[in-house]
Design an enzyme around this catalytic site. Structure first.
Site, PDB file in Angstrom:
ATOM      1  N   GLU A   1       8.031  -4.134  11.859  1.00  0.00           N
ATOM      2  CA  GLU A   1       8.589  -2.912  11.319  1.00  0.00           C
ATOM      3  C   GLU A   1       8.766  -1.865  12.426  1.00  0.00           C
ATOM      4  O   GLU A   1       8.264  -1.459  13.531  1.00  0.00           O
ATOM      5  CB  GLU A   1       7.095  -2.110  10.561  1.00  0.00           C
ATOM      6  CG  GLU A   1       7.768  -0.608  10.183  1.00  0.00           C
ATOM      7  CD  GLU A   1       6.784  -0.085   8.930  1.00  0.00           C
ATOM      8  OE1 GLU A   1       5.825  -0.917   8.218  1.00  0.00           O
ATOM      9  OE2 GLU A   1       7.081   0.924   8.559  1.00  0.00           O
TER      10      GLU A   1
ATOM     11  N   ASP B   1       0.957  -1.256  -0.032  1.00  0.00           N
ATOM     12  CA  ASP B   1       0.098   0.117  -0.114  1.00  0.00           C
ATOM     13  C   ASP B   1       0.941   1.176   0.109  1.00  0.00           C
ATOM     14  O   ASP B   1       0.450   2.378  -0.290  1.00  0.00           O
ATOM     15  CB  ASP B   1      -0.871   0.002   1.266  1.00  0.00           C
ATOM     16  CG  ASP B   1      -0.125   0.075   2.583  1.00  0.00           C
ATOM     17  OD1 ASP B   1       0.850  -0.203   2.732  1.00  0.00           O
ATOM     18  OD2 ASP B   1      -0.931   0.426   3.736  1.00  0.00           O
TER      19      ASP B   1
ATOM     20  N   ASP C   1      -0.750  -5.976  -0.625  1.00  0.00           N
ATOM     21  CA  ASP C   1      -0.927  -5.222   0.781  1.00  0.00           C
ATOM     22  C   ASP C   1      -2.331  -5.116   0.849  1.00  0.00           C
ATOM     23  O   ASP C   1      -2.898  -4.310  -0.261  1.00  0.00           O
ATOM     24  CB  ASP C   1      -0.167  -4.334   0.747  1.00  0.00           C
ATOM     25  CG  ASP C   1       0.431  -3.919   2.158  1.00  0.00           C
ATOM     26  OD1 ASP C   1      -0.007  -4.600   3.051  1.00  0.00           O
ATOM     27  OD2 ASP C   1       1.255  -3.073   2.261  1.00  0.00           O
TER      28      ASP C   1
HETATM   29  N1  LIG Z   1       9.029   4.947   0.483  1.00  0.00           N
HETATM   30  C1  LIG Z   1       8.700   4.337   1.589  1.00  0.00           C
HETATM   31  N2  LIG Z   1       9.287   3.647   2.451  1.00  0.00           N
HETATM   32  C2  LIG Z   1       8.705   2.911   3.529  1.00  0.00           C
HETATM   33  O1  LIG Z   1       9.572   2.288   4.243  1.00  0.00           O
HETATM   34  C3  LIG Z   1       7.448   3.072   3.575  1.00  0.00           C
HETATM   35  C4  LIG Z   1       6.724   3.606   2.665  1.00  0.00           C
HETATM   36  N3  LIG Z   1       7.351   4.485   1.779  1.00  0.00           N
HETATM   37  N4  LIG Z   1       5.229   4.125   2.970  1.00  0.00           N
HETATM   38  C5  LIG Z   1       4.480   3.132   3.637  1.00  0.00           C
HETATM   39  C6  LIG Z   1       5.376   3.004   4.913  1.00  0.00           C
HETATM   40  C7  LIG Z   1       5.677   4.018   5.886  1.00  0.00           C
HETATM   41  N5  LIG Z   1       7.093   3.940   6.390  1.00  0.00           N
HETATM   42  C8  LIG Z   1       7.789   4.584   7.198  1.00  0.00           C
HETATM   43  C9  LIG Z   1       7.764   5.846   6.387  1.00  0.00           C
HETATM   44  C10 LIG Z   1       8.768   6.672   7.266  1.00  0.00           C
HETATM   45  C11 LIG Z   1       9.288   6.526   8.283  1.00  0.00           C
HETATM   46  C12 LIG Z   1      10.311   7.354   8.916  1.00  0.00           C
HETATM   47  O2  LIG Z   1      10.159   8.644   8.467  1.00  0.00           O
HETATM   48  N6  LIG Z   1      11.228   7.080  10.027  1.00  0.00           N
HETATM   49  C13 LIG Z   1      12.264   8.073  10.254  1.00  0.00           C
HETATM   50  C14 LIG Z   1      11.815   8.455  11.730  1.00  0.00           C
HETATM   51  C15 LIG Z   1      11.807   7.249  12.710  1.00  0.00           C
HETATM   52  C16 LIG Z   1      11.402   7.709  14.307  1.00  0.00           C
HETATM   53  O3  LIG Z   1      10.756   8.671  14.538  1.00  0.00           O
HETATM   54  O4  LIG Z   1      12.475   7.077  15.052  1.00  0.00           O
HETATM   55  C17 LIG Z   1      13.623   7.194  10.402  1.00  0.00           C
HETATM   56  O5  LIG Z   1      14.577   7.936  10.375  1.00  0.00           O
HETATM   57  O6  LIG Z   1      13.702   6.025  10.144  1.00  0.00           O
HETATM   58  C18 LIG Z   1       9.192   5.161   8.829  1.00  0.00           C
HETATM   59  C19 LIG Z   1       8.243   4.230   8.313  1.00  0.00           C
HETATM   60  C20 LIG Z   1       7.409   2.278   5.912  1.00  0.00           C
HETATM   61  N7  LIG Z   1       6.630   2.470   4.607  1.00  0.00           N
HETATM   62  C1  LIG Z   2       7.155  -1.578   4.058  1.00  0.00           C
HETATM   63  C2  LIG Z   2       6.383  -2.605   3.693  1.00  0.00           C
HETATM   64  C3  LIG Z   2       6.319  -3.871   4.657  1.00  0.00           C
HETATM   65  C4  LIG Z   2       4.845  -2.316   3.233  1.00  0.00           C
HETATM   66  O1  LIG Z   2       3.966  -2.552   4.098  1.00  0.00           O
HETATM   67  C5  LIG Z   2       4.648  -1.469   2.044  1.00  0.00           C
HETATM   68  O2  LIG Z   2       5.538  -1.356   1.432  1.00  0.00           O
HETATM   69  O3  LIG Z   2       3.394  -0.962   1.880  1.00  0.00           O
HETATM   70 MG   LIG Z   3       2.028  -1.620   3.622  1.00  0.00          MG
END
Ligand SMILES: Nc1nc(=O)c2c([nH]1)NC[C@@H]1CN(c3ccc(C(=O)N[C@@H](CCC(=O)O)C(=O)O)cc3)CN21
Ligand SMILES: CC(C)C(=O)C(=O)O
Ligand SMILES: [Mg+2]
Length: 290
Positions: A207, A71, A110
């Protein structure tokens, strides 16, 4: 291409393909049991997202045993801000494209936000739409709270991948993108993991779970764990392909490693094309018809 009866990989890197999926194993189509057997052998594997024909075929040929039509197409294909906005109608054609374009990889769809939470009947109706589009399995977010849905799909013959820890579709309930499993929360994540496995899931995504909790869950569960920001000890790892290949610009999340700089390659190609058109250097006679 997907209809070839006994496909053999015709890629130049065929001898680099890991054994889970390689020539010696004679796996025509990766099944969920192959992934469970890989765990029993202690063999790690990689999953990537895919949303289109070319990446699906390339990753399939590269020996990636499972592709997720995430998704995450919401923000990586459709330009939405979060995954909450994407619909079943928008994802089904992407699943069909990926399924049509692969020969051996397990294609996982998904389930998007709003398409399964109401109960087992809604989950089954949605999952059937994705299976009819060509998916081999579905994934849904939530642990204990989704056990009934997982059980219903499993009973209907639809393999389910769970997804626990940080679940992006519940971002607003969770209160942002936060690491799960620290301190007292460890027991919660572990309870979710066991609920998902006991409900019949064939694998579970962890995750943004602390590495220690992910390692413990991986040890306890009979099914493979697929980590994203969950440390080195899960049975498998998943990344969004645009993150992994550097198509998405901007600061990558902490859990991402970039294995290429596709954004630069593509933009440089676009600039070179535009420059040559402006300079009258393209097309030449070789690109023209008499
Ligand atoms: N391009 C992309 N990559 C992804 O991994 C992803 C998506 N889109 N879309 C759906 C979800 C959303 N996800 C995400 C998106 C952003 C962060 C993020 O900004 N993480 C930061 C902060 C974590 C914290 O607060 O400690 C990081 O630096 O990892 C995490 C998961 C994983 N998934
Ligand atoms: C990050 C993976 C596990 C996911 O759920 C997605 O790409 O939508
Ligand atoms: Mg997903």
């Amino acid at each position: 291409m997907a209809s070839t009866s006994n496909p053999s990989p015709s890629t130049s890197g065929a001898d680099e393909i890991p054994s889970l999926y390689g020539p010696g194993k004679n796996v025509k189509r990766v099944r969920t049991r192959h992934l469970i057997e890989a765990k029993e052998r202690g063999e790690k594997w990689a999953m990537l997202t895919s949303y289109d024909q070319y990446t699906a075929a390339l990753f399939d040929e590269a020996g990636i045993p499972a592709l997720l039509v995430g998704d995450s197409a919401a923000n990586n294909v459709y330009g939405y801000e979060t995954t909450l906005q994407v619909s079943v109608e928008e994802l089904v054609p992407l699943v069909a494209a990926v399924a049509r374009s692969t020969e051996r990889t397990l294609v996982i769809a998904d389930l998007p936000f709003g398409s399964y939470e109401a109960g087992p009947a809604q989950a089954l109706e949605t999952a059937v739409r994705f299976m009819k589009a060509g998916a081999h399995a579905v994934k849904l977010e939530g642990g204990r709270r989704m056990a009934e849905q997982i059980r219903a799909l499993t009973n209907a013959g639809i393999p389910v991948m769970g997804h626990i820890g940080f679940t992006p579709q519940s971002e607003h309930a969770v209160g942002g993108y936060r690491v799960q499993g620290r301190d007292a929360q460890a027991a919660e994540v572990e309870a979710d993991a066991h609920a998902v496995a006991e409900a019949g899931a064939f694998a579970v995504v962890l995750e943004m779970v602390t590495a220690a909790v992910a390692a413990e869950i991986t040890k306890q569960l009979p099914i493979p764990t697929v980590g994203i920001g969950a440390g080195p000890d899960t049975d498998a790892q998943v990344l969004v392909w645009q993150d992994m290949a550097g198509l998405r610009r901007g600061r990558p999340q902490r859990f991402v490693k970039r294995y290429a700089e596709v954004a630069d390659v593509l933009q440089n190609a676009a600039k070179a094309f535009a420059d040559e058109v402006r300079a009258g250097e393209f097309p030449t006679k070789a690109h023209s018809f008499e």
